[in-house]
Scaffold this motif. Structure first.
Motif, short mmCIF file in Angstrom:
data_model
loop_
_atom_site.label_atom_id
_atom_site.label_comp_id
_atom_site.label_asym_id
_atom_site.label_seq_id
_atom_site.Cartn_x
_atom_site.Cartn_y
_atom_site.Cartn_z
N LEU A 107 24.39 -5.70 12.14
CA LEU A 107 23.23 -5.06 12.75
C LEU A 107 21.93 -5.55 12.13
O LEU A 107 20.94 -5.79 12.83
CB LEU A 107 23.33 -3.53 12.61
N LEU A 138 19.16 1.48 13.08
CA LEU A 138 20.51 1.19 13.57
C LEU A 138 21.56 1.66 12.57
O LEU A 138 22.61 2.18 12.96
CB LEU A 138 20.64 -0.31 13.83
N LEU A 141 22.02 5.32 12.88
CA LEU A 141 22.81 5.63 14.08
C LEU A 141 24.29 5.33 13.81
O LEU A 141 25.18 6.12 14.18
CB LEU A 141 22.28 4.79 15.24
N LEU A 142 24.54 4.20 13.13
CA LEU A 142 25.92 3.83 12.79
C LEU A 142 26.55 4.91 11.92
O LEU A 142 27.72 5.29 12.11
CB LEU A 142 25.91 2.48 12.06
N MET A 144 25.80 8.07 11.91
CA MET A 144 26.12 9.23 12.74
C MET A 144 27.40 9.01 13.52
O MET A 144 28.17 9.94 13.77
CB MET A 144 24.98 9.52 13.72
N VAL A 145 27.63 7.75 13.93
CA VAL A 145 28.81 7.49 14.76
C VAL A 145 30.07 7.52 13.91
O VAL A 145 31.11 8.01 14.33
CB VAL A 145 28.65 6.13 15.47
N THR A 146 29.98 6.97 12.66
CA THR A 146 31.20 6.81 11.89
C THR A 146 31.63 8.09 11.16
O THR A 146 32.78 8.21 10.80
CB THR A 146 31.07 5.68 10.85
N ARG B 646 31.18 12.60 19.03
CA ARG B 646 31.09 11.29 18.38
C ARG B 646 31.21 10.17 19.39
O ARG B 646 30.58 9.12 19.26
CB ARG B 646 32.16 11.17 17.31
N LEU B 649 27.85 9.78 20.98
CA LEU B 649 26.97 9.05 20.07
C LEU B 649 27.32 7.58 20.05
O LEU B 649 26.45 6.71 20.05
CB LEU B 649 27.10 9.63 18.65
N GLY B 650 28.64 7.31 20.06
CA GLY B 650 29.10 5.92 20.05
C GLY B 650 28.62 5.18 21.28
O GLY B 650 28.19 4.02 21.19
N PHE B 653 25.02 4.41 20.91
CA PHE B 653 24.87 3.36 19.90
C PHE B 653 25.23 1.99 20.48
O PHE B 653 24.45 1.03 20.38
CB PHE B 653 25.78 3.71 18.72
N LEU B 656 22.67 0.76 22.98
CA LEU B 656 21.46 0.30 22.30
C LEU B 656 21.68 -1.10 21.73
O LEU B 656 20.88 -2.02 21.92
CB LEU B 656 21.09 1.29 21.20
N VAL B 657 22.81 -1.27 21.02
CA VAL B 657 23.09 -2.57 20.40
C VAL B 657 23.22 -3.65 21.47
O VAL B 657 22.69 -4.76 21.33
CB VAL B 657 24.37 -2.46 19.54
N LEU B 660 19.85 -4.58 22.77
CA LEU B 660 19.12 -5.38 21.77
C LEU B 660 19.67 -6.80 21.74
O LEU B 660 18.91 -7.77 21.61
CB LEU B 660 19.24 -4.74 20.39
#
Lengths: 220, 667
Positions: A107, A138, A141-142, A144-146, B646, B649-650, B653, B656-657, B660
């Motif tokens: 990232l 980023l 955010l990562l 929060m996801v993990t 989750r 959120l994933g 995420f 977004l990635v 980008l």
């Protein structure tokens, strides 16, 4: 201008990214909160330094807000929260530390590549500051996801917000009103998340958000 | 100045809408609101009258989006359609002063009616994409509110649902059309779009989007499905506005885009418009023939007439593309004149149908009959409207359809073989549909007004009130006048036609005996006045002949039973009986019409049943498959509602990635 002046800003921004990685690595809650406090301290220093460089006195207020809320009040409150909930134990990660770190590095690479392309005309140092800011966002955010634990998700969110402040102050400085409202939104998010954590703890004896899915009746 | 006065009228209409929202339930509110609407429409009509010959009148208001504002403009084309809208609004408001008195919940109709009028006015005078789309949506929403105003009836709610879906589809297609016209520079003003026309590929995309987007509102096949549902559902004066006027506003939008904004148009697109118009005209009238609901029949006839208008517009496009400007002017005049004429007689017919519905509480022709004895004035108005829409001389419908045919005859001079083959066949289709329309109105008038009443309601019906009759006879007068003196209106249309095709038909508005000469003196010409005189002479001569030479010898025989020996009025020839031969010829393939006879065995005393089932091909082919696809996709996407926090959120995420990364790789 002395070449050291932007270098210091650059160093502080890099420190924020590094601390994001440390957060991602850290799997126990009390140190995680301390790292978040350290990251916020680095941010406050960065903003104060920017106030000097840009001769923008309102940034001092931003730095003050960051210092008071994110370095002192929120970490202390979080420490108190986890102590009262008696969750001084290891947080479990889903992806695993190794893959999470690798993803994080990718990232950072992505944000660097992106900023190289999109803002070629901007000053190199400022550009890299923004790349760092995007990396922090980023990585937050990562995080929060993990993570499955509600406390560490909240920390991920606030670390993400640190990245936003970094981006806003790094280049030219956000208007103060925006700054204050963002700060308050974080505070409110903290309060909401705090109440939320208390409630799910009361109800389910854990802060693992996976139980919420069971509670919604979609999983046996 | 003109446009400022028009906008002032629109503002007053909107104020009236607010006033009606507050005071709609009071007993005097109905007459007051409709009175103000009639007054404002009269002001708009005067503005339109002044605007027809005058140079464009422009105004820009600092409302709406910052830096863009809202632009309004009245040029010759807008003035013509403003006249159509406001004339329709004026008579509909007059009609409603009497008709609205019997409305059960006036507060559900009154606030939206002035707003609907205001919306139609705004669409016509809008001069930038933002003002246009805003007014267009406003017009759609207000008419939708009027469609569902009698929402207790389940059928009306379904009509409202279909209508709002089709209206949204239309706007959804017009939005990218204007976006393409605006280009990457974002020039939303029409003047800027006119200044730099798009290239041919973009122009074709814009034209197709405009044809489908505006066509869905106008009612071209197969996008017409909402018209026969929504138009009858609304109160009758609103049905008249929706069917007679709002479809013309959609035609205006198509003309504005295709003739004005995109610049030169390829002849192939004109050919597509002609084909679409021909199919729409024929299928519209065939649908109408199968109907027994008076207002639904009228709504399907709108589809037919929109088809005729689109044939005229398509001809104007191909003639213009091939440089035949005089022929293009003829076709455009025919289309615009038919727009005007159809708005007149369609409003008239809907008023009469509304009067019938109010008097008998039904629209089913098989429950009516014999109304000419109890409602003679309404019956005569309906008869003249029916003659006009069936294109009988000397009325106005004949004049404009005749001009369309004259333009079709000129197509043999076109260089493209495809057009030389298509256009005459389209003319044959139009001739067929005109004949079928006449058959359809024989059926409608005969079943509704002639014979003996088929129900108690029809027997005890009362003639409608005076203002309603006044509104109908104003329209009758204009229909007759436009039929015998079409050149007056052709001359009024000339500036608009000149704008569209850079040419105009040569007529002098002040010579009353002048015939219409579309091409040259050696070709065909038509004079409504001569036909009227001949008609009157023929009738007088016949009457005289019968009077003088009929023999007066007393003969004794059985009493003639008028074709129905039994006393029961249900044994009369019905609308369905009249349509049966045509149904057997056309509908058994097209609509899958199947007749089943349920005959009891000999000795059994139960009644026999005769049942006709039909399927709508447009619905089966164009509406059911997309609905199934949407259902299928919705089922597939449904699990997304039940993910864990989750996972959500994933997803955020990853999106977004991904974005980008696209940004990083994109050139």
């Amino acid at each position: 201008m002395i070449p050291l002046v932007p270098d210091i800003a650059h160093f502080l921004a890099g420190l924020l990214v590094l601390l994001s990685f440390v957060q991602l690595y850290q799997s126990r809650l009390p140190p995680l909160i301390s790292i978040f406090a350290a990251q916020s301290l680095a941010l406050a220093t960065f903003v104060a330094w920017q106030a000097q460089i840009q001769h923008a006195p309102h940034l001092v207020i931003t730095a003050g807000i960051t210092l008071i809320f994110k370095v002192m009040i929120i970490p202390l409150a979080l420490h108190g929260l986890i102590r009262s909930l008696k969750i001084h134990r290891t947080v479990e990660t889903v992806v695993g530390i190794g893959p999470a770190m690798m993803t994080g590095m990718a990232l950072v690479g992505l944000s660097m590549a992106l900023m190289m392309r999109t803002s070629a005309a901007v000053d190199v140092v400022v550009r890299e500051d923004i790349a760092f800011a995007l990396s922090v966002v980023l990585l937050g955010l990562l995080m929060m996801v993990t993570r499955r634990n509600a406390v560490s998700q909240a920390i991920g969110f606030m670390s993400l917000e640190n990245g936003l402040v970094l981006a806003g102050t790094g280049a030219k400085g956000m208007p103060l009103v925006v700054e204050i409202s963002v700060a308050f939104s974080v505070l409110i998010a903290f309060i909401v998340v705090g109440i939320f954590i208390f409630r799910i703890r009361e109800r389910f004896d854990t802060v693992d958000i996976a139980v919420l899915d069971r509670f919604r009746g979609e999983r046996p | 100045m003109l446009v400022a006065v028009t906008l002032f009228g629109v503002a007053l209409l909107l104020a009236t809408a607010c006033f009606a929202a507050l005071a709609g339930a009071r007993p005097w509110a109905s007459a007051a609101v409709y009175g103000i609407c009639a007054l404002m429409s009269a002001i708009g009509l005067v503005c339109a009258g002044f605007g027809i010959g005058a140079p464009p009148s422009v105004i820009s208001l600092p409302l709406g989006l910052p830096t863009i504002g809202m632009h309004f403009r009245i040029d010759a084309l807008a003035a013509v359609f403003l006249a159509v809208v406001d004339l329709g609004g004026l008579v509909a408001s007059l009609f409603a002063i009497g008709y609205g008195r019997r409305e059960r919940d006036p507060q559900k109709v009154l606030p939206f009616y002035p707003a609907f009028l205001a919306g139609m006015n705004l669409v016509v005078i809008a001069d930038d994409a933002f003002a246009f789309l805003l007014s267009w949506e406003f017009m759609s929403l207000m008419s939708w509110a009027l469609v569902v105003s009698h929402g207790r009836i389940h059928e009306n709610l379904r009509a409202g649902l279909v209508y709002i879906l089709m209206a949204s589809l239309g706007t959804l297609l017009l939005l990218p059309a204007f976006a393409l016209l605006a280009g990457s520079a974002g020039q939303f003003a029409f003047s800027a779009m006119r200044a730099h026309g798009p290239n041919s590929t973009v122009a074709l995309a814009v034209l197709s989007l405009a044809l489908i987007g505006a066509g869905s509102k106008a009612g071209i096949f197969p996008l017409h499905a909402w018209l026969p549902l929504a138009h009858p559902a609304a109160p009758s004066h609103v049905s008249a506005l929706m069917s007679g006027i709002m479809t013309k506003v959609a035609v205006y939008v198509f003309i504005r885009i295709a003739f004005d904004l995109v610049g030169p148009v390829d002849w192939r697109f004109g050919m597509a418009v002609i084909a679409v118009g021909g199919i729409t005209a024929l299928l519209g009238v065939l649908y109408a023939l199968m109907q027994h609901d008076l207002k639904r029949l009228l709504a399907y006839h709108t589809v037919e007439n929109i088809g005729i208008i689109f044939v005229g517009l398509g001809l104007a496009l191909v003639f213009r593309a091939d440089g035949m400007l005089a022929a293009a002017a003829l076709a455009a005049s025919a289309a615009l004149f038919h727009v005007f004429n159809h708005s007149l007689f369609k409003s008239l017919l809907f008023f009469a149908a509304g009067a019938v519905q109010n008097a008998t509480n039904t629209r089913d022709m098989d429950k009516l009959g014999g109304l000419i004895r109890v409602m003679p004035k309404t019956a005569i108005a309906f008869l003249i409207g029916a003659a006009a829409i069936s294109a009988l001389p000397p009325l106005n419908g004949f004049a404009s359809e005749w001009m369309v045919f004259q333009a079709i005859f000129l197509s043999s001079n076109l260089p493209q073989w495809g057009l030389r083959l298509l256009t005459p066949s389209c003319g044959a289709v139009l001739a067929l549909s005109a004949a079928l329309a006449a058959a359809c109105f024989v059926k409608a008038f005969g079943a509704t007004f002639l014979g003996r009443p088929r129900s108690d309601e029809a027997k005890t019906a009362k003639e409608t009130d005076k203002t309603s009759i006044l509104a109908m006879y104003i329209l009758v007068a204009i229909c007759v006048f436009a039929g015998i003196a079409p050149f007056v209106f052709i001359a009024l249309l000339a500036p608009a036609v000149n704008l569209l095709t850079a040419g105009a038909m040569q007529v002098h508005p002040l010579i009353p005996w002048q015939p219409l000469v579309p091409v040259a003196g050696s070709h065909n010409s038509y004079s409504g006045l001569v036909i009227l005189v001949c008609l009157i002479a023929a009738i007088a001569a016949t009457a005289l002949f019968v009077h003088l030479f009929a023999n007066r010898i007393t003969r004794r025989s059985d009493i003639w039973d008028c074709g129905h020996p039994e006393d029961n009025p249900l044994t009369q020839y019905t609308a369905a009986s009249l349509a049966q031969p045509i149904r057997r010829v056309f509908a058994s393939v097209l609509f899958h019409a199947r007749e089943t006879v349920d005959m009891p065995a000999p000795g059994d005393t139960r009644a026999a049943h005769f049942c006709v089932t039909m399927r709508d091909p447009a619905w089966d082919k164009f509406y059911v498959p997309p609905a199934k696809l949407v259902g299928y996709l919705a089922d597939r996407i449904n699990p997304l509602q039940y993910l864990t926090i989750r996972r959500y959120l994933g997803i955020v995420f990853l999106t977004l990635v991904l974005l980008l990364m696209v940004l990083a790789i994109w050139e």
